[in-house]
Design an enzyme around this catalytic site. Structure first.
Site, PDB file in Angstrom:
ATOM      1  CB  THR A 167      48.729  44.810  51.882  1.00 44.84           C
ATOM      2  OG1 THR A 167      48.883  43.605  51.146  1.00 44.84           O
ATOM      3  CG2 THR A 167      47.363  45.394  51.617  1.00 44.84           C
ATOM      4  CG  ASN A 179      19.456  25.743  37.930  1.00 48.78           C
ATOM      5  OD1 ASN A 179      19.026  26.291  38.938  1.00 48.78           O
ATOM      6  ND2 ASN A 179      18.698  25.402  36.922  1.00 48.78           N
ATOM      7  CB  SER A 224      49.280  38.010  50.726  1.00 45.50           C
ATOM      8  OG  SER A 224      48.792  39.114  51.430  1.00 45.50           O
ATOM      9  CG  HIS A 264      42.658  40.544  46.990  1.00 43.79           C
ATOM     10  ND1 HIS A 264      41.559  40.012  47.620  1.00 43.79           N
ATOM     11  CD2 HIS A 264      43.637  40.609  47.913  1.00 43.79           C
ATOM     12  CE1 HIS A 264      41.866  39.771  48.889  1.00 43.79           C
ATOM     13  NE2 HIS A 264      43.117  40.119  49.097  1.00 43.79           N
ATOM     14  NE  ARG A 265      43.072  33.475  48.272  1.00 44.29           N
ATOM     15  CZ  ARG A 265      43.349  32.270  48.746  1.00 44.29           C
ATOM     16  NH1 ARG A 265      42.976  31.203  48.061  1.00 44.29           N
ATOM     17  NH2 ARG A 265      44.001  32.114  49.879  1.00 44.29           N
ATOM     18  CE  LYS A 283      47.121  44.804  55.599  1.00 44.81           C
ATOM     19  NZ  LYS A 283      45.859  44.214  55.178  1.00 44.81           N
ATOM     20  CE  LYS A 307      41.615  45.157  56.051  1.00 49.79           C
ATOM     21  NZ  LYS A 307      41.168  43.950  55.413  1.00 49.79           N
ATOM     22  CG  ASP A 340      43.425  45.818  52.237  1.00 53.22           C
ATOM     23  OD1 ASP A 340      42.335  45.235  52.111  1.00 53.22           O
ATOM     24  OD2 ASP A 340      44.350  45.397  52.950  1.00 53.22           O
ATOM     25  CD  GLU A 341      41.480  42.638  50.700  1.00 53.39           C
ATOM     26  OE1 GLU A 341      41.184  42.045  51.739  1.00 53.39           O
ATOM     27  OE2 GLU A 341      42.662  42.970  50.421  1.00 53.39           O
ATOM     28  CG  HIS A 352      46.110  37.659  46.991  1.00 52.51           C
ATOM     29  ND1 HIS A 352      46.664  38.179  48.131  1.00 52.51           N
ATOM     30  CD2 HIS A 352      46.148  38.646  46.069  1.00 52.51           C
ATOM     31  CE1 HIS A 352      47.008  39.445  47.901  1.00 52.51           C
ATOM     32  NE2 HIS A 352      46.700  39.747  46.667  1.00 52.51           N
TER      33      HIS A 352
END
Length: 459
Positions: A163, A113, A369, A284-285, A165, A167, A193-194, A317
């Site tokens: 990863t 809040n 990464s 993964h972030r 690609k 992707k 990939d994310e 990551h």
């Protein structure tokens, strides 16, 4: 009415400089930028109030509870050196304000809040101290670093990933083919990939089947255990669980989740499933920079990292220090330690505001990464040490001879760096030399060295 109605200053109730923090308190360090004319004590107290028991005016129901037991307290304020009108406000929250085992509730209270508050120009949560009493209510990572090494039978070196690609746009069969080439060449893991979930060009079930086939084939050929992070992230929790269950039925070792876009509730459910069913969980972030990139507003990534360790994940990551994405070395190493170690001392030079004791919560492997290649290998080995996952996407698939030779180049570079380090050589100084020597007997590595010799992401 028996109480004094009206608006009173927050600092009269919520600023308590003589408060002794308790071992069970959750402590927060906020970077506060008050509006002109608002004293820092009032700003700090306002944050403490609005993220715990307070509201803007006195209410008669305050008399029905013990404020002293439940209120957040701003117990210390210090100016930020070198910044005009920025302060670090330390707030202590009593443990009873939070639901056990819920990162969701923790965040709703502490950051839910106060960030839109008018009295503040900006607000950033820099760090949280999670007391052992609260840590113990979380399962944490499904397996942790040691169990993962035992499952994979890989010791004494960082793990290698890649990863896949491009992707978006590959068909499932071609995707599986890329996975196979990378794993056969010597990587430990490949990664969805994310943003690969279940799109029209490649539905999740097809991808899972082809990737499982690829990794079992590579496993049979190399005699090493292989994994592919199958992204189980989905539009609903039920669909996410369905994907995780299918992955387990295929017998693969690891699944993946985007924990910020997927949400902490979904992530914690998935982490529990993974522990109960022997799956590793790669996190993964995606979306973190929306929250953590501004220096004076939002939340520092170390808070998101601590939250993930509680919610559960075996890999996360954590930036690279050397690649295409930003991150300062000492600060990054600070939260890398917060992910891996049991006990981390307060150290302001590394951005660690509180001593953190994780008791027996398992550790998380940091994943480096983003824009890294063979020339970075010595630095990465030096900075992250053995307990890490180094992920080369373009740095594998961009090899002029193809994926498998790209994987070979990375594996040779890694083994050379680990060997050099074990022989006592200084990778920071001799790193390039180590890579050059290794390239003499590995044509794949020599080709990779040639392609990326000039690449730097310096801005």
């Amino acid at each position: 009415v028996g109480f004094k109605a009206g608006v009173k200053e927050y600092k009269l109730t919520y600023y308590t400089p003589d408060y002794e923090t308790k071992d069970t308190d959750i402590l927060a360090a906020f970077r506060v930028t008050p509006q002109p004319g608002v004293p820092p004590e009032e700003a700090g107290a306002a944050v403490a109030a609005e993220s715990s028991t307070g509201t803007w005016t006195t209410v008669w129901t305050d008399g029905l509870t013990s404020l002293d037991r439940y209120k957040g307290r701003c117990y210390h304020i210090e100016p930020v050196p070198g910044e005009e009108s920025q302060f670090i406000a330390y707030v202590a929250y009593p443990l009873d304000l939070f639901e056990e085992g819920s990162v969701t509730n923790l965040f709703t209270s502490i950051v839910g809040n106060v960030f839109g508050f008018k009295a503040l120009r900006a607000l950033r949560l820099e760090d949280l101290r999670i007391p052992p009493a609260y840590v113990k209510t979380f399962q944490g990572p499904p397996h942790g670093i040691q169990v993962e090494r035992d499952k994979l039978n890989k010791y004494g070196r960082p793990l290698l990933g890649c990863t896949i690609k491009p992707k978006l746009g590959l068909s499932a069969k071609n995707y599986g083919r890329a996975v196979y080439e990378c794993l056969r060449g010597g990587l430990d893991f490949t990664k969805d990939d994310e943003n690969v979930n279940s799109q029209p060009f490649m539905r999740w079930r097809d991808r899972f089947l082809f990737c499982a086939e690829a990794l079992f084939k590579a496993q049979a050929e190399t005699g090493e255990i292989k994994g592919h992070y199958l992204n189980a992230t989905a539009g609903t929790c039920e669909e996410m669980m369905k994907r995780a269950i299918f992955a387990r039925e295929l017998g693969v070792p690891i699944v993946m989740h985007d924990y910020l876009t997927g949400g902490f509730t979904a992530n914690t459910s998935l982490a529990h499933y993974c522990r109960d069913n022997g799956l590793l969980l790669h996190i993964h972030r995606a979306m973190h920079a929306v929250i953590d990139r501004q220096k004076n507003h939002g939340m520092h990534f170390r808070v998101l990292a601590k939250a993930l360790r509680m919610s559960g994940g075996d890999h996360i990551h954590a930036g690279t220090v050397v690649g295409k994405l930003e991150g300062e070395r000492e600060i990054t190493l600070g939260f890398v330690d917060l992910l891996r170690d049991d006990f981390i001392e307060k150290d302001r030079s590394r951005g660690i505001y509180f001593t953190q004791d994780w008791v027996s919560l398992p550790g998380v492997l940091p994943v480096a990464s983003g824009g890294i290649h063979v020339w970075h290998m010595p630095a990465l080995t030096e900075i992250f040490g053995d307990d890490s996952v180094l992920q080369f996407g373009g740095g594998t698939l961009g090899h002029p001879w193809g994926n498998a030779p790209g994987a070979v180049a990375n594996r040779v570079a890694l083994e050379a760096c680990v060997q050099a380090r074990n022989e006592g050589r200084d990778l920071a100084r001799e790193g390039n030399e180590v890579i050059r020597e290794a390239a003499k007997w590995s044509p794949e590595l020599a080709a990779a060295c040639e392609v990326w010799k000039e690449i730097k992401f310096e801005f």
